[in-house]
Design a protein around this motif. Sequence first.
Motif, short mmCIF file in Angstrom:
data_model
loop_
_atom_site.label_atom_id
_atom_site.label_comp_id
_atom_site.label_asym_id
_atom_site.label_seq_id
_atom_site.Cartn_x
_atom_site.Cartn_y
_atom_site.Cartn_z
N VAL A 1 26.07 18.89 29.19
CA VAL A 1 26.44 17.48 29.32
C VAL A 1 26.78 17.24 30.79
CG1 VAL A 1 27.98 15.64 28.58
CG2 VAL A 1 27.34 17.45 26.97
N VAL A 2 26.08 16.30 31.40
CA VAL A 2 26.22 16.05 32.83
C VAL A 2 26.84 14.68 33.06
CG1 VAL A 2 25.02 15.89 35.05
CG2 VAL A 2 24.18 17.46 33.28
N THR A 3 28.02 14.67 33.67
CA THR A 3 28.65 13.41 34.08
C THR A 3 28.93 13.53 35.57
OG1 THR A 3 30.77 14.32 33.36
CG2 THR A 3 29.66 12.83 31.85
N GLY A 4 28.06 12.96 36.37
CA GLY A 4 28.18 13.09 37.81
C GLY A 4 28.05 14.55 38.22
N ALA A 5 29.04 15.06 38.94
CA ALA A 5 29.00 16.44 39.40
C ALA A 5 29.53 17.43 38.37
CB ALA A 5 29.81 16.57 40.69
N ASP A 6 30.03 16.93 37.25
CA ASP A 6 30.60 17.79 36.21
C ASP A 6 29.52 18.22 35.23
OD1 ASP A 6 32.90 19.01 34.77
OD2 ASP A 6 32.30 17.58 33.22
N HIS A 7 29.37 19.53 35.01
CA HIS A 7 28.40 20.07 34.07
C HIS A 7 29.15 20.86 33.00
CE1 HIS A 7 25.27 20.23 37.62
NE2 HIS A 7 25.71 19.00 37.34
N GLN A 8 29.05 20.40 31.76
CA GLN A 8 29.76 21.04 30.65
C GLN A 8 28.75 21.67 29.70
OE1 GLN A 8 32.13 18.41 28.23
NE2 GLN A 8 33.40 20.07 27.45
N ALA A 9 28.72 23.00 29.62
CA ALA A 9 27.80 23.70 28.72
C ALA A 9 28.41 23.79 27.33
CB ALA A 9 27.51 25.09 29.26
N VAL A 10 27.59 23.49 26.32
CA VAL A 10 28.02 23.55 24.92
C VAL A 10 27.01 24.43 24.18
CG1 VAL A 10 28.55 22.25 22.83
CG2 VAL A 10 29.02 21.24 25.08
N PRO A 11 27.46 25.45 23.45
CA PRO A 11 26.52 26.37 22.80
C PRO A 11 25.77 25.72 21.64
CG PRO A 11 28.78 26.87 22.15
CD PRO A 11 28.87 25.84 23.24
N ALA A 12 24.63 26.34 21.30
CA ALA A 12 23.85 25.90 20.14
C ALA A 12 24.52 26.39 18.86
CB ALA A 12 22.43 26.44 20.24
N THR A 13 24.17 25.78 17.75
CA THR A 13 24.59 26.26 16.45
C THR A 13 23.59 27.30 15.97
OG1 THR A 13 25.65 24.15 15.87
CG2 THR A 13 25.00 25.59 14.04
N PRO A 14 24.04 28.48 15.54
CA PRO A 14 23.11 29.53 15.10
C PRO A 14 22.23 29.06 13.94
CG PRO A 14 25.32 30.42 15.39
CD PRO A 14 25.45 28.93 15.49
N VAL A 15 21.01 29.56 13.92
CA VAL A 15 20.04 29.22 12.88
C VAL A 15 19.61 30.49 12.15
CG1 VAL A 15 17.76 28.23 12.42
CG2 VAL A 15 19.21 27.24 14.20
N ALA A 16 19.71 30.48 10.83
CA ALA A 16 19.35 31.66 10.04
C ALA A 16 17.85 31.89 10.06
CB ALA A 16 19.85 31.51 8.60
N GLU A 17 17.06 30.82 9.87
CA GLU A 17 15.60 30.94 9.85
C GLU A 17 14.96 29.70 10.46
OE1 GLU A 17 11.86 31.60 6.73
OE2 GLU A 17 13.85 31.07 5.98
N LEU A 18 14.18 29.92 11.50
CA LEU A 18 13.46 28.82 12.13
C LEU A 18 12.20 28.53 11.32
CD1 LEU A 18 12.86 26.86 14.47
CD2 LEU A 18 11.83 28.78 15.70
N VAL A 19 12.08 27.27 10.84
CA VAL A 19 10.93 26.88 10.03
C VAL A 19 10.01 25.93 10.78
CG1 VAL A 19 10.22 25.72 7.89
CG2 VAL A 19 12.20 27.25 7.89
N ASP A 20 10.59 24.90 11.41
CA ASP A 20 9.78 23.86 12.03
C ASP A 20 10.65 23.15 13.08
OD1 ASP A 20 8.21 21.65 12.68
OD2 ASP A 20 8.42 20.68 10.73
N THR A 21 10.23 23.21 14.34
CA THR A 21 11.05 22.60 15.40
C THR A 21 10.89 21.09 15.49
OG1 THR A 21 9.30 22.99 17.05
CG2 THR A 21 10.99 24.70 16.80
N THR A 22 10.03 20.50 14.66
CA THR A 22 9.82 19.05 14.71
C THR A 22 11.15 18.32 14.51
OG1 THR A 22 7.66 19.38 13.68
CG2 THR A 22 8.49 17.13 13.77
N GLY A 23 11.49 17.44 15.43
CA GLY A 23 12.66 16.61 15.28
C GLY A 23 13.95 17.20 15.81
N ALA A 24 13.90 18.40 16.41
CA ALA A 24 15.14 19.02 16.88
C ALA A 24 15.83 18.15 17.93
CB ALA A 24 14.86 20.41 17.45
N GLY A 25 15.08 17.68 18.92
CA GLY A 25 15.66 16.82 19.94
C GLY A 25 16.11 15.48 19.39
N ASP A 26 15.33 14.95 18.45
CA ASP A 26 15.68 13.66 17.84
C ASP A 26 17.01 13.75 17.11
OD1 ASP A 26 13.11 12.97 18.68
OD2 ASP A 26 12.22 13.30 16.71
#
Length: 332
Positions: free
Chosen positions: A254-279
């Motif tokens: 998350v970028v607010t000006g010069a501040d960069h805040q990293a936030v981890p992903a949520t673990p996934v047991a099984e990847l099936v289809d990446t469609t819509g992940a960003g959405d």
Amino acid sequence: MPRYDVLTIGNAIVDIISRTDDAFLVRAGIEKGAMTLVDAERALAIYAGMGPAIEMSGGSAGNTVAGLVSLGGRGAYFGKVSDDELGRIFAHDITALGVHYATAPLAGDPPTARSMILVTPDGERSMNTYLGACVELSPDDIDEAVVAAAAVTYFEGYLWDPPLAKDAILKAAEIAHANGRQVAMTLSDAFCVHRYRAEFLDLMRSGTVDIVFANEAEALALYETQVLEEALHRIGEDAPRLAVVTRGPEGCVVVTGADHQAVPATPVAELVDTTGAGDLFASGFLRGYTARLPHEASARLGAIAAAHIITQIGPRPQGSLMDLPGVREILG
């Protein structure tokens, strides 16, 4: 108080999703992992070669508002379909979710848009999209009252292809800002960024867009660099309010000006289809943002929604996202 948390504007598309292998992509001349625009003839050819498929309403911004309402948010949507079978399916599906959708359908050709989505065993999706009626979205389809009633108006970069849609988006942004609301966009695809890099940067630098969503590849393409830190620094300078850059299993920044805040992903047991992940990440983040949660909490909501959607086929939630672990605790 706004009547809607988020109004999304996008290409109203019916997704046709099929599992396949890399050999089929090679035979069909399909670029893996990309969204490629195709004409009607090419769309028919790809469809004829696909295996058994699932048809469901999709489109990037449509998926985002579907996720938003599944998280308890209030959503509205603008997008153009034709008065045909697929158009009626799309309208039924999105309104059945509780999304306000009243864009007048197009009478006659071109038909409703459809996207042939090929999912390979690694979960990667390759999209071949016939825009059809989508290109007819125009300023006449922008309902001023709905824009004024939405806390955030969000549009997809994919919609920057049709000329009339650009005018529609600019009209919506002007209405939103005149009513003290905010405007957000997703860059959508690195290939989309390559086509419209200068225009996307101008939208940010002019203040037309307040909030920007991008994945790592899109952010790098926007600044023509291979160094993520450089892209983050520059997007922080250009995004008026904030930017969120997703990094798949590496989480997001998350970028607010010069501040960069990293936030981890949520673990996934099984990847099936990446469609819509960003959405769906945008769904969660905007749900938290419009609830005035801290950016870190909004990003965690986005990560939960994105992680869930890639464990199923298709980009729309098949159950309530409110029931996912951690969601109610974050929203309070």
